[in-house]
Design a protein around this motif. Structure first.
Motif, PDB file in Angstrom:
ATOM      1  N   ARG A  66     -16.560   3.501  -0.098  1.00  0.00           N
ATOM      2  CA  ARG A  66     -15.112   3.320  -0.010  1.00  0.00           C
ATOM      3  C   ARG A  66     -14.545   4.212   1.105  1.00  0.00           C
ATOM      4  O   ARG A  66     -14.795   5.411   1.127  1.00  0.00           O
ATOM      5  CB  ARG A  66     -14.497   3.712  -1.348  1.00  0.00           C
ATOM      6  N   LYS A  67     -13.823   3.633   2.028  1.00  0.00           N
ATOM      7  CA  LYS A  67     -13.278   4.395   3.147  1.00  0.00           C
ATOM      8  C   LYS A  67     -12.203   5.359   2.675  1.00  0.00           C
ATOM      9  O   LYS A  67     -11.244   4.962   2.013  1.00  0.00           O
ATOM     10  CB  LYS A  67     -12.688   3.449   4.191  1.00  0.00           C
ATOM     11  N   ILE A  68     -12.374   6.614   3.017  1.00  0.00           N
ATOM     12  CA  ILE A  68     -11.385   7.637   2.654  1.00  0.00           C
ATOM     13  C   ILE A  68     -10.353   7.719   3.770  1.00  0.00           C
ATOM     14  O   ILE A  68     -10.706   7.903   4.939  1.00  0.00           O
ATOM     15  CB  ILE A  68     -12.053   9.002   2.443  1.00  0.00           C
ATOM     16  N   TYR A  87       1.482  16.087  10.790  1.00  0.00           N
ATOM     17  CA  TYR A  87       0.441  15.323  11.476  1.00  0.00           C
ATOM     18  C   TYR A  87      -0.309  16.090  12.568  1.00  0.00           C
ATOM     19  O   TYR A  87      -1.518  15.874  12.733  1.00  0.00           O
ATOM     20  CB  TYR A  87       1.025  14.042  12.068  1.00  0.00           C
ATOM     21  N   PRO A  88       0.355  16.974  13.336  1.00  0.00           N
ATOM     22  CA  PRO A  88      -0.394  17.665  14.398  1.00  0.00           C
ATOM     23  C   PRO A  88      -1.636  18.396  13.893  1.00  0.00           C
ATOM     24  O   PRO A  88      -2.658  18.432  14.585  1.00  0.00           O
ATOM     25  CB  PRO A  88       0.643  18.649  14.961  1.00  0.00           C
ATOM     26  N   LYS A  89      -1.568  18.980  12.707  1.00  0.00           N
ATOM     27  CA  LYS A  89      -2.708  19.734  12.175  1.00  0.00           C
ATOM     28  C   LYS A  89      -3.494  18.953  11.122  1.00  0.00           C
ATOM     29  O   LYS A  89      -4.702  19.149  10.967  1.00  0.00           O
ATOM     30  CB  LYS A  89      -2.215  21.055  11.557  1.00  0.00           C
ATOM     31  N   LEU A  90      -2.818  18.074  10.379  1.00  0.00           N
ATOM     32  CA  LEU A  90      -3.463  17.405   9.251  1.00  0.00           C
ATOM     33  C   LEU A  90      -3.721  15.922   9.454  1.00  0.00           C
ATOM     34  O   LEU A  90      -4.569  15.341   8.773  1.00  0.00           O
ATOM     35  CB  LEU A  90      -2.591  17.568   7.991  1.00  0.00           C
ATOM     36  N   GLY A  91      -2.983  15.303  10.367  1.00  0.00           N
ATOM     37  CA  GLY A  91      -3.005  13.854  10.492  1.00  0.00           C
ATOM     38  C   GLY A  91      -4.380  13.249  10.666  1.00  0.00           C
ATOM     39  O   GLY A  91      -4.681  12.195  10.104  1.00  0.00           O
ATOM     40  N   ARG A 104      -5.719   8.634  -6.726  1.00  0.00           N
ATOM     41  CA  ARG A 104      -6.455   7.431  -6.305  1.00  0.00           C
ATOM     42  C   ARG A 104      -7.958   7.704  -6.170  1.00  0.00           C
ATOM     43  O   ARG A 104      -8.698   6.879  -5.678  1.00  0.00           O
ATOM     44  CB  ARG A 104      -5.918   6.911  -4.961  1.00  0.00           C
ATOM     45  N   GLU A 105      -8.376   8.912  -6.564  1.00  0.00           N
ATOM     46  CA  GLU A 105      -9.789   9.319  -6.561  1.00  0.00           C
ATOM     47  C   GLU A 105     -10.395   9.395  -5.166  1.00  0.00           C
ATOM     48  O   GLU A 105     -11.588   9.207  -4.970  1.00  0.00           O
ATOM     49  CB  GLU A 105     -10.626   8.389  -7.453  1.00  0.00           C
ATOM     50  N   PHE A 106      -9.538   9.685  -4.171  1.00  0.00           N
ATOM     51  CA  PHE A 106     -10.045   9.984  -2.838  1.00  0.00           C
ATOM     52  C   PHE A 106     -10.417  11.467  -2.736  1.00  0.00           C
ATOM     53  O   PHE A 106     -11.055  11.886  -1.772  1.00  0.00           O
ATOM     54  CB  PHE A 106      -9.000   9.653  -1.763  1.00  0.00           C
ATOM     55  N   ARG A 107      -9.965  12.250  -3.718  1.00  0.00           N
ATOM     56  CA  ARG A 107     -10.288  13.674  -3.801  1.00  0.00           C
ATOM     57  C   ARG A 107     -10.805  13.972  -5.205  1.00  0.00           C
ATOM     58  O   ARG A 107     -10.364  13.362  -6.177  1.00  0.00           O
ATOM     59  CB  ARG A 107      -9.047  14.548  -3.576  1.00  0.00           C
ATOM     60  N   VAL A 124      -8.327  12.901   3.673  1.00  0.00           N
ATOM     61  CA  VAL A 124      -7.631  13.636   2.607  1.00  0.00           C
ATOM     62  C   VAL A 124      -8.565  14.476   1.747  1.00  0.00           C
ATOM     63  O   VAL A 124      -8.136  15.446   1.122  1.00  0.00           O
ATOM     64  CB  VAL A 124      -6.834  12.669   1.704  1.00  0.00           C
ATOM     65  N   ASP A 125      -9.863  14.136   1.725  1.00  0.00           N
ATOM     66  CA  ASP A 125     -10.804  14.914   0.917  1.00  0.00           C
ATOM     67  C   ASP A 125     -11.243  16.204   1.609  1.00  0.00           C
ATOM     68  O   ASP A 125     -11.889  17.054   0.997  1.00  0.00           O
ATOM     69  CB  ASP A 125     -12.040  14.077   0.563  1.00  0.00           C
TER      70      ASP A 125
END
Length: 403
Positions: free
Chosen positions: A100-102, A138-142, A186-189, A146-147
């Motif tokens: 599953r694509k994260i 977004y500059p640092k996290l984008g 959503r169980e991505f983490r 998410v995991d």
């Protein structure tokens, strides 16, 4: 690097395995194969293997009844070979996530924005949500999935703006945490990012001139847990203020004659209100409980008495807040109303006029005020119950009501 091999055990026969299956515990069958028998009688196969980095892992193979001894041994051999070949050994959940694509943080934030913009009643808020994320998050996290985002990454993203633009930074922090909580749901983490760790890493903000420092609403549940650890009249009054979104003076001057426990209402007379109009506050279950607990301190007609039964001073609740670990530059008593209002805007679709009515704000537009003469009591009770649930540490997802 020397890779340690598990201790070799003489392989057990089928008869020996069947005998071991009758006694609880972990039984070594040989060739890194373990038969696990619980006290309830449940039985399963486990392979003890080494991954490509030499770390030991116990991998579940399946129920005892579903695999013969030969099949379990073959699965264990395949896993050992995978580790020796330097390939990743994945659990079933890890295999699902690999397939599953994260999403990246930017992609996740876009989904959250699209999901929520339809329920936000304020169009300006919809635009600000997206703009502030583009500018500060977004500059640092984008680009990160998410995991891969933890407290350190959130702190790094907000570090430069945390003191320069405290109000904006506080809102962005809440929005970042909302996206990461969505990813966890959503169980991505596997885990949630510790909001407390983020707060400690960023440190207290400088007090902004002209505004009361407001604790982020995501920290309110933790604050209430701390307040409840020690029952004092100051702690009870502060919690009551938070749950009712009332002003400090309104709570400190609360009179027993204003409280109707049967109807769960607190009617504040016009002379005690800033706008000079009577204000009726619906009380949730915990607010009613606080009032009942306050009866143990009763020594006058004041619900939350101070020295000699008189109304407590403003410093009493401020002291309760400081003793709960909230520095003045991080949050004030009056700022708790801002935390409530931010929560309404960020996390719910309760109409703005219902929120403003709960805060007893004056409506400058006379035409609009004419349409809001009703107390909106039923809608406000539903909203305050949702706020109380959130403050109890309940789900971040609150029921979205129609505007």
């Amino acid at each position: 690097m020397t890779i340690l091999r598990p201790r070799r055990v003489k392989p057990a026969t089928v008869a020996e395995v069947n005998a071991l299956a009758k006694s609880p515990g972990r039984h070594s069958i040989g060739e890194s194969l373990i038969l696990c028998v619980s006290t309830s009688g449940a039985k399963s196969w486990i392979a003890r293997v080494r991954d490509a980095e030499g770390k030991r892992r116990d991998m579940g193979l399946g129920p005892f009844a579903d695999l013969t001894l030969a099949e379990a041994r073959e699965k264990a051999r395949a896993l050992r070979k995978t580790g020796r070949d330097g390939l990743p050994i994945l659990t079933r959940a890890e295999r699902r996530r690999a397939i599953r694509k994260i999403p990246t943080f930017k992609e996740a934030a876009g989904i959250v924005h699209d999901e929520r913009k339809g329920i936000w009643s304020n169009g300006k808020h919809v635009d600000q949500w997206k703009t502030t994320m583009e500018t500060y998050a977004y500059p640092k996290l984008g680009h990160l999935t998410v995991d891969k985002i933890g407290a350190a990454q959130v702190i790094d993203a907000l570090g430069e703006v945390w003191q320069k633009r405290p109000e904006t930074a506080r809102r962005v922090r809440q929005r970042i945490m909302a996206v990461l909580n969505w990813a966890h749901a959503r169980e991505f983490r596997d885990t949630q990012v510790s909001n407390e760790a983020v707060g400690l890493g960023l440190g207290p903000q400088r007090e902004s001139k002209g505004n009361f420092a407001a604790l982020p609403y995501v920290d309110v549940a933790g604050l209430l847990l701390t307040l409840r650890a020690k029952e004092t009249v100051g702690n009870l009054a502060l919690e009551f203020l938070i749950l009712t979104a009332a002003r400090s003076g309104e709570v400190r001057g609360a009179d027993w004659a204003e409280i109707d426990l049967d109807k769960a209402l607190w009617t504040i007379p016009a002379e005690r209100m800033k706008a000079g109009k009577e204000h009726v506050v619906p009380l949730g279950a915990r607010a009613v409980e606080i009032v009942k607990r306050a009866q143990t301190f009763q020594c006058s007609n004041i619900v939350f008495p101070g020295h000699k039964g008189k109304a407590m001073s403003d410093a009493t609740m401020a002291k309760a807040l400081r003793e709960a670990g909230v520095a003045r530059e991080a949050g004030t008593v009056h700022g708790m109303r801002s935390a409530f209002r931010d929560w309404i805007s960020e996390e719910t679709s309760f109409p703005s006029d219902v929120a403003e009515a709960a805060l007893a704000h004056t409506i400058k537009n006379k035409v609009e005020a004419a349409y809001r003469r009703g107390k909106l009591l039923a809608k406000r009770r539903e909203m305050m119950d949702a706020w109380a649930n959130y403050c109890e540490g309940g789900s971040n997802v609150v029921r979205m009501v129609a505007g």
